[in-house]
Design a protein around this motif. Sequence first.
Motif, PDB file in Angstrom:
ATOM      1  N   ARG A 119      50.515 -28.579 -14.214  1.00 35.69           N
ATOM      2  CA  ARG A 119      51.194 -29.321 -15.288  1.00 35.69           C
ATOM      3  C   ARG A 119      51.924 -30.558 -14.734  1.00 35.69           C
ATOM      4  NH1 ARG A 119      52.358 -24.017 -17.312  1.00 35.69           N
ATOM      5  NH2 ARG A 119      54.435 -24.069 -16.353  1.00 35.69           N
ATOM      6  N   ASN A 120      52.295 -30.491 -13.456  1.00 38.12           N
ATOM      7  CA  ASN A 120      53.050 -31.591 -12.852  1.00 38.12           C
ATOM      8  C   ASN A 120      52.192 -32.541 -12.040  1.00 38.12           C
ATOM      9  OD1 ASN A 120      55.367 -30.394 -13.887  1.00 38.12           O
ATOM     10  ND2 ASN A 120      55.837 -29.302 -11.980  1.00 38.12           N
ATOM     11  N   GLN A 128      52.142 -24.161 -12.881  1.00 36.12           N
ATOM     12  CA  GLN A 128      53.235 -25.137 -12.943  1.00 36.12           C
ATOM     13  C   GLN A 128      52.871 -26.412 -12.196  1.00 36.12           C
ATOM     14  OE1 GLN A 128      56.119 -22.291 -11.350  1.00 36.12           O
ATOM     15  NE2 GLN A 128      57.368 -22.559 -13.211  1.00 36.12           N
TER      16      GLN A 128
END
Length: 760
Positions: free
Chosen positions: A222-223, A219
Amino acid sequence: MDRRLNIVVRTLRLIARSPNIRFSLSSAIVIVLISTALLSVNLIGTSYHYETGDIAQADIRVPRDIEYVNEHETAIERQREAESAPLVFDRDASVLRLKLYIVGELIRNASETIRQYPPAGPDLSFQVNALKARLPKYIQFNDAVLAELLKYNDYNKLKKIMARILIYVYDDPQMGVLDKPYGNPLKINNINATVRTINTPEAVDEISRSLGSILSIEQVKRNINGICSSIAPNLPKGILQGVTNIIGITLEPNLTFNLEETRRRINETRMKVTPVKGKLKKGQTIVREGDTITPDILKNILVYNKQTASINISYIFGIFLVQILFIVIFGYFLIQFNRLFLPDRKSTIIIFTLIVIFMVYAFFISRIETLTIPKLTFALLLPVSYATMIVSILYNRYLSIMVGIFIVFFTTLIGGGYASTSIMAFSAALVGVFVVEDVEKRTDLLRGGLIIGLINVILAYCMALIQEIPVVNIDFVKIMGIALASGIINSILVLGLLPLYENLFGITTKFKLLELSDLNADIFKEMLMTAPGTYNHSMIVSTIAEAACKEIRANHLLARVGANYHDIGKIADAGMYIENRVTDPRAKLFSPKEYARLIISHVIKGVEMAEANGLPDSVIDFIREHHGQTTMTFFYHQSLESADSRGHDGVQKSDFQYLGPKPHCKETAIVMLADSAEAAARSLQNPSYEKLEGLVRKIVYNKLNDGELEFSDLSMTELSLIQDTFLSLLKGIFHTRIEYPEEFDLKKLEKKRIKNNGTD
């Protein structure tokens, strides 16, 4: 370990050598066995075995209040609390330190590469290869990333930007990189989490988070573009992409779920939950004969059976162990302060019979089911104050407090374990100890009983308010009457039974001593008429001995009475003693040895007179011990001189020594010192403060050096206080006086003055 073993061995040897200690501890064990038996009798019940749907064969009533843990409700409450316990995640601070180091090394090497090999054009292939050669093997990036890095000319700014990004990703309170998505291994519906920092020199801190805010490494990757863009929006696009690639490539988790710590905290939270308790009230009917057993009734029957079955093992064993602890504590004080707690075998017998009678009486009172509000009235119906008052009068407050503690313990348990019963019993026991401290006459005991009664009334009223018992009704008025009467009845019991203890066991109480201190007794009248010097000497010794005992907190009343009687043996041969002016013609005929033996015999004669007058042993001890085993040096010296002049040596020192024994307590030792100090001070010519001070110190030193005080338990500090007290009083008694002129001299001076005035 060896030292502790030696202490235990010495203690056991002391117990083995002391018959009094062995007898006292044996009596205490018997008391424990009787107490345990009485406390257990009412707790043995019948077990009932039914199933749901059965018909009850008899009424089942609860014999006492039974508190039990409701397991089902407790389990629900614990599960609720467990689900609120936060999940524990560990943030590894070393990961951030490593990433900051890698970025620092990367920027430093890029800067040095550009400085060493300045680019001649847009092609940076040579510089990229040079930079890759300089970097450690664990810091490697692709050529495009390194080329973008080499194009940027403000390396300090770039380093700060990348450090800010790393600190945000790894150390921001709401960030961090989890190694893998949380899989709920404990199967707990909980979204609360706490993140604690580890591998840091600083104190471990914890931050509360929601489970949803903790991101896994996928996660965060992805950020990462958005994170870098928000922190460094002004960087050129190429270098921003390079920074993003560097952060993304080096990204690794710094958060891990700590399963063991989470489980430990959940279990700790479970244990902190107070068990949900139910209660079966005394007298409550669980089921009546002929009724059907329902699930709820069966649950109560199982609770009843469980309590009944566990009583025989856990409860009885528990109260037995508590009482054994009492014995251990009592044994310690008994060994350390044997004379203070149990001075003789009689004291053990008295305490034993007193406690056993109390326990049996309390047992039968506890079986009365018609008591009005038993929580308040039970302790009032027991002679708690009587027990502590009688022990305090017969012996001392310390032994009385010890007895009171055990009585309160027994009263509390036999009365059902109510807090109000315990408080009422404790108050009665404690007040009973101290209410007799300043009693001077037997009738003053009634005043003490009234005080106890009034305190009982106030305490009963307070307990009623605390327990929300109605106070405006006839039942509570009866309780107030019982409370007041309890104190008075206890004092009347003491007043009536105290002479029985005094006469049956030969114990000298303060009341007996006050009666013996009456100077109008025939023996003192005879002493005053026959031996006035001895009488005066005894009164002075009594005064200074009493003052010294008060100073060191010894029994001053016993010392005063003992000093009054210590020389009664001199009445028979009063004319042979210097303080009475020697008038007996035998004084000129006796040899030093014969004279010494006569003076020594006043101890034996005094003991015989004391026994004939019914004096207690504690007072007779002063007659026996006030000279100890000292030597009559005056006559011994005369005898030695006479032997030298005759040319033969037939003098035995033992012929001039008192038979003893030496003082065995502080009071008799103080009277011995006071006796010697007063007699010596009387012989001084022109007594001054310095002479008296030297005299007192010399007497105390000589007695100490001769071993006369070895059994008295007097400390050096106490001896110093005794010397100061003696000196203060002797200075006032034997002070120098001015010499008053004769009447003839006054008249002569008056005539001379008149004659001189006439001439003028």
